[in-house]
Structure formats: C-alpha cells, structure tokens
Scaffold this motif. Structure first.
Motif, PDB file in Angstrom:
ATOM      1  N   VAL A  48      -2.442  11.701  -3.082  1.00  0.00           N
ATOM      2  CA  VAL A  48      -2.670  10.633  -2.440  1.00  0.00           C
ATOM      3  C   VAL A  48      -3.791  11.300  -1.296  1.00  0.00           C
ATOM      4  CG1 VAL A  48      -2.498   8.761  -0.604  1.00  0.00           C
ATOM      5  CG2 VAL A  48      -1.054   9.248  -2.721  1.00  0.00           C
ATOM      6  N   VAL A  49      -5.111  10.860  -1.395  1.00  0.00           N
ATOM      7  CA  VAL A  49      -6.176  11.299   0.021  1.00  0.00           C
ATOM      8  C   VAL A  49      -6.334  10.173   0.598  1.00  0.00           C
ATOM      9  CG1 VAL A  49      -8.282  12.497   0.342  1.00  0.00           C
ATOM     10  CG2 VAL A  49      -7.149  12.998  -1.792  1.00  0.00           C
ATOM     11  N   HIS A  50      -6.035  10.200   2.297  1.00  0.00           N
ATOM     12  CA  HIS A  50      -6.172   9.236   2.927  1.00  0.00           C
ATOM     13  C   HIS A  50      -7.047   9.708   4.135  1.00  0.00           C
ATOM     14  CE1 HIS A  50      -5.579   5.888   5.630  1.00  0.00           C
ATOM     15  NE2 HIS A  50      -4.382   6.275   6.218  1.00  0.00           N
ATOM     16  N   GLY A  51      -8.226   9.328   4.351  1.00  0.00           N
ATOM     17  CA  GLY A  51      -8.737   9.392   5.714  1.00  0.00           C
ATOM     18  C   GLY A  51      -8.393   8.545   6.906  1.00  0.00           C
ATOM     19  N   THR A  84       0.866  -1.282  -0.104  1.00  0.00           N
ATOM     20  CA  THR A  84       0.102   0.021  -0.103  1.00  0.00           C
ATOM     21  C   THR A  84       0.823   1.395   0.154  1.00  0.00           C
ATOM     22  OG1 THR A  84      -1.663  -1.223   1.242  1.00  0.00           O
ATOM     23  CG2 THR A  84      -1.689   1.303   1.153  1.00  0.00           C
ATOM     24  N   VAL A  85       1.834   1.163   0.625  1.00  0.00           N
ATOM     25  CA  VAL A  85       2.746   2.287   1.014  1.00  0.00           C
ATOM     26  C   VAL A  85       3.506   2.601  -0.424  1.00  0.00           C
ATOM     27  CG1 VAL A  85       4.919   3.387   1.873  1.00  0.00           C
ATOM     28  CG2 VAL A  85       3.101   2.210   3.450  1.00  0.00           C
ATOM     29  N   GLN A  86       3.841   1.352  -1.022  1.00  0.00           N
ATOM     30  CA  GLN A  86       4.468   1.427  -2.318  1.00  0.00           C
ATOM     31  C   GLN A  86       3.549   2.089  -3.465  1.00  0.00           C
ATOM     32  OE1 GLN A  86       7.992   1.237  -2.863  1.00  0.00           O
ATOM     33  NE2 GLN A  86       7.326   2.296  -4.624  1.00  0.00           N
ATOM     34  N   ASP A 125      -1.498   3.390  11.337  1.00  0.00           N
ATOM     35  CA  ASP A 125      -0.297   2.747  10.589  1.00  0.00           C
ATOM     36  C   ASP A 125       0.137   3.240   9.265  1.00  0.00           C
ATOM     37  OD1 ASP A 125      -0.017   1.534  13.236  1.00  0.00           O
ATOM     38  OD2 ASP A 125      -0.843  -0.363  12.633  1.00  0.00           O
ATOM     39  N   LEU A 126      -0.917   3.232   8.429  1.00  0.00           N
ATOM     40  CA  LEU A 126      -0.439   3.797   7.083  1.00  0.00           C
ATOM     41  C   LEU A 126      -0.099   5.253   7.206  1.00  0.00           C
ATOM     42  CD1 LEU A 126      -0.425   3.304   4.061  1.00  0.00           C
ATOM     43  CD2 LEU A 126      -2.968   3.768   3.986  1.00  0.00           C
TER      44      LEU A 126
END
Length: 259
Positions: free
Chosen positions: A185-188, A22-24, A91-92
């Motif tokens: 990247v949009v991360h809730g 996911t990080v990659q 964690d992400l």
C-alpha cells in the motif's frame, strides 16, 4: 468495484468507499500480497489536475482514488455522484498505523524536513509503541535519487509506505516508483507529518464537518496559503457550476422529450 463502474466527477473516476471499507481494502492487499496505490483528491487538487497533466495522469493511474475533501463530497451530491463520506488522508494514515501495529505490518515513512520527520517519529512511537517502523527518510531529494530511494524502501521490507510530501511530488513518485518500492500500500499523506510533529494544528472537528479545514490552515499561514486557497476555491466553485449547467437539461429539451 470494477474500475469501469467507478463514479466519475470532473472526469476523474473515484472510489465510493467509506473509511472502514478503505482500511479493509488496504489490509486485504497486504494479506494477498497485492500492490495498491492510493490517490487523494480535494478541491485544490482537482483544480490543479486540470492545469497539470502529469498530476492528473498520476492520480488517475492510482488503484484507489478517494475524496479527501468535504467539498468534493458536497460537489458529488450536487452533481448526482454518490460518495458516502470524506476519507481524509490523515485519518486513513492513523487508522492504518493502528492496524499495522495490531497486525505487525512493517511501515516506511518518507517525507518532510529531517527535524519534522524526527519529531513525528517520536510522536508515532508514543502513540503506537509496538509499531514496526522498517525505515524512514526525509522528503528532500532530487528526482535523480527516486530510484535509489525506492530500492531502499524495498530492501527495508515495508508493506505500508506513507509519503509526507506535497503535490505533485508525492503523486509523481507514486506513479513512477510506487511498484518498485515493494510496498503493498502506497499512501500519500501530504502535510500529515507536520501535524503529527506538532508543527501545524489540525482544524477542530466542527470546522472539518463544515468543510472549513482549508480556512483554518489559512489562518495559521495566511501569507503562504491565503492566495492559493482563494484562487483554487473560486476555481472549484466555477468548475462545479459549469458541470451542473452541463448536466442540467434545458427546459426546451425537456419539453421536447415529454412529447
């Protein structure tokens, strides 16, 4: 993975990715100039998605949909849907902040009360002193201000946007204005801002592995969270049981197929 090949759980297509993958994927999006919106699902959200069509539509429209809750991973295994591991939102969040510092990727932080936001920014500055924070704003605003806020994020030049807001507000903002922010990247991240600010405590690792993070949170705020978690957890168990029954062939049908 092609969207049509994604495994489906309770009618929701999920991405069977590890944390590292996911990080990659996120870093690749920044490098290529692509835009991806991340949706996170746990047991409570899957239940609420059945009750709230707008929430369900917003999550389903995300480019990545990940199993944020251990119960989701377990339910997947029970129902024959392979999800390699839980990808917890906080964690992400931390992994992406570390990667952003290393790669000099500007970030924007939107959410929480102003006091909590300021405490979190102090903590982030201590943990990631070289991180480039392009901007920040508290999460208390009317729907009418969403467009203006999205434009401000775009003007900041941020490539990673983290939304520290509750559901369904963060999902609806992402669906409506995620692309407009210009962030790759949009991360809730939900309540992660509160945890980093020291307002709430995260469950110990053992509790997380046992799938009891929700119970640890309930112990901290029993009046606010007790009834909510009880009702959604029971509903999730019933959802899983019904789905298991639906997917299990009846003995009579199995006997007919054998002849």
């Amino acid at each position: 993975m092609n969207r049509t090949q994604r495994p489906s759980l309770f009618g929701i297509s999920l991405d069977a990715l590890t944390m590292d993958e996911t990080v990659q994927r996120c870093l690749d999006a920044v490098r290529r100039g692509e835009q991806i919106e991340i949706g996170m699902v746990n047991a409570a959200k899957l239940v609420n998605m059945r009750r709230d069509p707008r929430l369900a539509q917003a999550v389903a429209g995300c480019d990545l949909v990940l199993a944020d809750g251990q119960a989701v991973v377990w339910a997947g295994r029970l129902l024959g849907v392979r999800l390699p591991e839980r990808v917890a939102g906080i964690d992400l969040f931390m992994r992406l902040l570390a990667a952003a510092q290393t790669a000099d990727i500007p970030v924007y932080l939107l959410g929480a009360e102003q006091r909590v936001l300021e405490l979190m920014l102090q903590e982030i500055s201590a943990r990631f002193p070289e991180l480039r924070v392009a901007g920040s704003r508290n999460g208390y605003f009317d729907d009418s201000a969403q467009e203006t806020i999205a434009d401000a994020i775009a003007d900041s030049g941020a490539r990673l946007l983290f939304l520290g807001m509750t559901s369904p507000k963060k999902e609806i903002f992402t669906a409506g204005y995620g692309k407009r922010t210009g962030a790759h990247v949009v991360h809730g991240v939900g309540g992660s801002f509160d945890i980093l600010a020291g307002i709430t405590k995260r469950a110990p690792m053992l509790w997380q592995r046992m799938g009891l993070e929700w119970f640890y949170r309930t112990l901290q705020e029993p009046r606010r969270l007790g009834k909510r978690y009880l009702t959604t957890n029971v509903a999730f168990l019933l959802m899983t049981a019904r789905e298991l029954i639906r997917r299990t062939p009846s003995p009579a049908l199995s006997a007919n197929r054998s002849h």
